[in-house]
Design a protein around this motif. Structure first.
Motif, PDB file in Angstrom:
ATOM      1  N   LEU A 112     -85.788 -62.116  19.778  1.00  0.00           N
ATOM      2  CA  LEU A 112     -86.797 -62.026  20.827  1.00  0.00           C
ATOM      3  C   LEU A 112     -86.918 -60.591  21.304  1.00  0.00           C
ATOM      4  O   LEU A 112     -85.908 -59.935  21.577  1.00  0.00           O
ATOM      5  CB  LEU A 112     -86.435 -62.913  22.015  1.00  0.00           C
ATOM      6  CG  LEU A 112     -86.637 -64.423  21.887  1.00  0.00           C
ATOM      7  CD1 LEU A 112     -86.298 -65.100  23.216  1.00  0.00           C
ATOM      8  CD2 LEU A 112     -88.060 -64.766  21.479  1.00  0.00           C
ATOM      9  N   THR A 139     -89.420 -58.184  24.019  1.00  0.00           N
ATOM     10  CA  THR A 139     -90.556 -58.051  24.936  1.00  0.00           C
ATOM     11  C   THR A 139     -91.432 -56.888  24.473  1.00  0.00           C
ATOM     12  O   THR A 139     -90.928 -55.896  23.945  1.00  0.00           O
ATOM     13  CB  THR A 139     -90.085 -57.797  26.378  1.00  0.00           C
ATOM     14  OG1 THR A 139     -89.318 -56.585  26.422  1.00  0.00           O
ATOM     15  CG2 THR A 139     -89.242 -58.958  26.895  1.00  0.00           C
ATOM     16  N   ILE A 197     -88.948 -65.395  28.897  1.00  0.00           N
ATOM     17  CA  ILE A 197     -87.957 -65.136  27.853  1.00  0.00           C
ATOM     18  C   ILE A 197     -87.136 -66.387  27.569  1.00  0.00           C
ATOM     19  O   ILE A 197     -86.960 -66.799  26.411  1.00  0.00           O
ATOM     20  CB  ILE A 197     -87.036 -63.968  28.256  1.00  0.00           C
ATOM     21  CG1 ILE A 197     -87.830 -62.662  28.306  1.00  0.00           C
ATOM     22  CG2 ILE A 197     -85.851 -63.840  27.295  1.00  0.00           C
ATOM     23  CD1 ILE A 197     -87.062 -61.496  28.879  1.00  0.00           C
ATOM     24  N   LYS A 215     -88.601 -69.089  25.449  1.00  0.00           N
ATOM     25  CA  LYS A 215     -88.762 -68.785  24.023  1.00  0.00           C
ATOM     26  C   LYS A 215     -87.470 -68.965  23.230  1.00  0.00           C
ATOM     27  O   LYS A 215     -87.488 -68.993  21.993  1.00  0.00           O
ATOM     28  CB  LYS A 215     -89.253 -67.345  23.849  1.00  0.00           C
ATOM     29  CG  LYS A 215     -90.627 -67.057  24.422  1.00  0.00           C
ATOM     30  CD  LYS A 215     -91.733 -67.551  23.515  1.00  0.00           C
ATOM     31  CE  LYS A 215     -93.094 -67.086  24.009  1.00  0.00           C
ATOM     32  NZ  LYS A 215     -94.192 -67.547  23.118  1.00  0.00           N
ATOM     33  N   VAL A 216     -86.344 -69.030  23.917  1.00  0.00           N
ATOM     34  CA  VAL A 216     -85.051 -69.111  23.235  1.00  0.00           C
ATOM     35  C   VAL A 216     -84.876 -70.494  22.606  1.00  0.00           C
ATOM     36  O   VAL A 216     -85.204 -71.520  23.208  1.00  0.00           O
ATOM     37  CB  VAL A 216     -83.896 -68.846  24.218  1.00  0.00           C
ATOM     38  CG1 VAL A 216     -82.549 -68.972  23.519  1.00  0.00           C
ATOM     39  CG2 VAL A 216     -84.035 -67.452  24.833  1.00  0.00           C
ATOM     40  N   THR A 220     -82.072 -68.429  17.893  1.00  0.00           N
ATOM     41  CA  THR A 220     -82.186 -67.088  18.479  1.00  0.00           C
ATOM     42  C   THR A 220     -80.833 -66.389  18.445  1.00  0.00           C
ATOM     43  O   THR A 220     -79.890 -66.822  19.097  1.00  0.00           O
ATOM     44  CB  THR A 220     -82.698 -67.153  19.929  1.00  0.00           C
ATOM     45  OG1 THR A 220     -83.918 -67.889  19.973  1.00  0.00           O
ATOM     46  CG2 THR A 220     -82.932 -65.745  20.468  1.00  0.00           C
ATOM     47  N   ILE A 273     -81.513 -61.096  21.679  1.00  0.00           N
ATOM     48  CA  ILE A 273     -82.603 -60.822  22.606  1.00  0.00           C
ATOM     49  C   ILE A 273     -82.521 -59.349  22.968  1.00  0.00           C
ATOM     50  O   ILE A 273     -81.512 -58.883  23.502  1.00  0.00           O
ATOM     51  CB  ILE A 273     -82.504 -61.677  23.885  1.00  0.00           C
ATOM     52  CG1 ILE A 273     -82.570 -63.165  23.544  1.00  0.00           C
ATOM     53  CG2 ILE A 273     -83.621 -61.300  24.872  1.00  0.00           C
ATOM     54  CD1 ILE A 273     -82.323 -64.077  24.745  1.00  0.00           C
ATOM     55  N   ILE A 319     -80.059 -64.376  32.068  1.00  0.00           N
ATOM     56  CA  ILE A 319     -80.326 -64.499  30.632  1.00  0.00           C
ATOM     57  C   ILE A 319     -79.009 -64.573  29.855  1.00  0.00           C
ATOM     58  O   ILE A 319     -78.859 -65.375  28.927  1.00  0.00           O
ATOM     59  CB  ILE A 319     -81.177 -63.314  30.145  1.00  0.00           C
ATOM     60  CG1 ILE A 319     -82.552 -63.344  30.806  1.00  0.00           C
ATOM     61  CG2 ILE A 319     -81.331 -63.335  28.622  1.00  0.00           C
ATOM     62  CD1 ILE A 319     -83.393 -62.098  30.556  1.00  0.00           C
ATOM     63  N   ASN A 354     -77.448 -68.121  27.808  1.00  0.00           N
ATOM     64  CA  ASN A 354     -77.509 -68.028  26.341  1.00  0.00           C
ATOM     65  C   ASN A 354     -76.212 -67.456  25.787  1.00  0.00           C
ATOM     66  O   ASN A 354     -76.206 -66.391  25.153  1.00  0.00           O
ATOM     67  CB  ASN A 354     -78.689 -67.159  25.924  1.00  0.00           C
ATOM     68  CG  ASN A 354     -80.016 -67.727  26.383  1.00  0.00           C
ATOM     69  OD1 ASN A 354     -80.560 -68.633  25.766  1.00  0.00           O
ATOM     70  ND2 ASN A 354     -80.531 -67.203  27.492  1.00  0.00           N
ATOM     71  N   THR A 404     -76.021 -66.251  22.134  1.00  0.00           N
ATOM     72  CA  THR A 404     -77.001 -65.247  21.716  1.00  0.00           C
ATOM     73  C   THR A 404     -76.573 -63.875  22.203  1.00  0.00           C
ATOM     74  O   THR A 404     -76.125 -63.718  23.338  1.00  0.00           O
ATOM     75  CB  THR A 404     -78.388 -65.583  22.315  1.00  0.00           C
ATOM     76  OG1 THR A 404     -78.796 -66.871  21.861  1.00  0.00           O
ATOM     77  CG2 THR A 404     -79.428 -64.545  21.900  1.00  0.00           C
ATOM     78  N   ILE A 418     -77.188 -60.480  23.806  1.00  0.00           N
ATOM     79  CA  ILE A 418     -78.166 -59.848  24.691  1.00  0.00           C
ATOM     80  C   ILE A 418     -77.986 -58.344  24.557  1.00  0.00           C
ATOM     81  O   ILE A 418     -76.988 -57.779  25.001  1.00  0.00           O
ATOM     82  CB  ILE A 418     -77.982 -60.286  26.158  1.00  0.00           C
ATOM     83  CG1 ILE A 418     -77.869 -61.815  26.261  1.00  0.00           C
ATOM     84  CG2 ILE A 418     -79.131 -59.740  26.997  1.00  0.00           C
ATOM     85  CD1 ILE A 418     -79.037 -62.580  25.687  1.00  0.00           C
TER      86      ILE A 418
END
Length: 353
Positions: free
Chosen positions: A98, A100, A136, A139-140, A144, A147, A168, A172, A175, A177
């Motif tokens: 992901l 932005t 955000i 969308k996970v 994923t 990010i 975030i 997650n 995931t 970050i």
């Protein structure tokens, strides 16, 4: 099967022009610390020696500066090397990523290079390009893997609050970050560097390029939990940061007067530039937490490349933002320079519109 990736084009083209004021590169306008320049001059004999491949002394100084341990740090040949290494180590083909947009293009370029399946989260210009946490999180999915976040974001200059990043990260845990804080020194927000052992999935990217002005020497670094940093270190290139770059970075971090004065001077000039640009007809300037401003010039009747060329004729270089995903030819970016340079920019813009 080889994947053909078209690498990104950046706005670092000041070298193409002679005698221009560079409002495109987002660098500290006061240049490199004088103590740093002297240290490099005093160590030119190191050119004939191999550098410390582990960047031992540099990581110690970075640890002091960020109030963490050297084992939480990996140094790189600029931030771009760290981005690529991170994707190489943690992405498998088909993993979800992901990003932005608009944001720094190297995230997407390197994610594609290592087979990442990218989904972009568009930022709303009518909300000053604020990074929406809920957008955000929505969308996970289970696929994923990474990010990418940038705070302050390039080219919008918007920060993500500490609380939003933590949300975030917490929601997650499986995931990675990846938080790019290349411009954090220009903001009033503290880094999240001290949180990386608490949050094992948080990785922070930092730069010696922007605030410290070491763009030509290429020094960036990553901050993460010790196990994550070891995985990256095991696959990094040997001797990736040259001797003079290590010396320059160490001396820059030690020069507290330079750091303090740069922040004080930049803060005042930033407010002055924003105020004067805001009243120019046809220009919409977005609030920024960094040392640069994104500007919508649609109502001036000029396109971004046209404004860039007209200002170049007056010895001023700005960033045409039309090649940022999520932007178009209605946007340019300018950074904060000295009072004298900023006044010349303001007068030049008034002339051409």
């Amino acid at each position: 099967m080889k994947i053909k990736i078209k690498m990104t084009t950046h706005g670092d083209d000041a070298r193409k022009y002679k005698n221009v004021m560079d409002f495109a590169s987002n660098l500290n306008p006061y240049g490199v610390s004088k103590k740093t320049l002297q240290a490099v001059t005093n160590n030119l004999n190191k050119i004939s020696q191999y550098p410390d491949s582990d960047c031992t002394e540099l990581r110690k100084e970075l640890a002091r500066y960020n109030n963490i341990n050297p084992e939480n740090i990996i140094a790189g040949n600029g931030s771009a090397e760290i981005i690529r290494l991170f994707c190489e180590v943690f992405l498998n083909r088909g993993d979800g990523v992901l990003i932005t947009v608009p944001s720094f293009s190297e995230y997407g370029a390197n994610a594609k290079l290592f087979g990442g399946k990218i989904e972009y989260v568009g930022l709303n210009p009518y909300d000053n390009f604020k990074i929406g946490v809920d957008e955000i999180l929505n969308k996970v999915n289970n696929n994923t893997r990474i990010i990418f976040l940038c705070s302050p974001n390039n080219p919008t200059g918007k920060l993500i609050s500490k609380e939003d990043v933590q949300k975030i990260v917490k929601e997650n845990p499986q995931t990675h970050i990846f938080l790019d804080e290349a411009f954090i020194e220009f903001s009033k927000q503290n880094s999240l560097a001290e949180e990386v052992e608490k949050y094992k999935n948080l990785f922070i990217l930092r730069s010696m390029t922007k605030f410290f002005g070491l763009a030509g020497l290429r020094v960036g670094y990553g901050i993460g939990n010790k196990n994550l940093i070891k995985r990256l270190s095991d696959l990094k290139l040997v001797w990736n940061v040259n001797s003079l770059a290590q010396i320059a970075a160490i001396e820059s971090l030690k020069d507290e007067e330079y750091i303090r004065d740069s922040k004080d001077l930049m803060g005042g000039e930033k407010q002055n530039l924003f105020k004067k640009l805001s009243v120019i007809p046809g220009i919409r300037i977005y609030p920024s937490d960094a040392n640069f401003f994104l500007i919508n010039i649609k109502d001036t009747g000029l396109r971004s490349h046209e404004m860039k060329m007209k200002l170049l004729e007056r010895g001023i270089l700005i960033r045409d933002c039309s090649n940022f995903r999520g932007l178009n030819e209605n946007y340019v970016r300018i950074c904060v320079r000295t009072r004298e340079d900023n006044e010349k920019l303001i007068n030049a813009i008034k002339e051409i519109i």
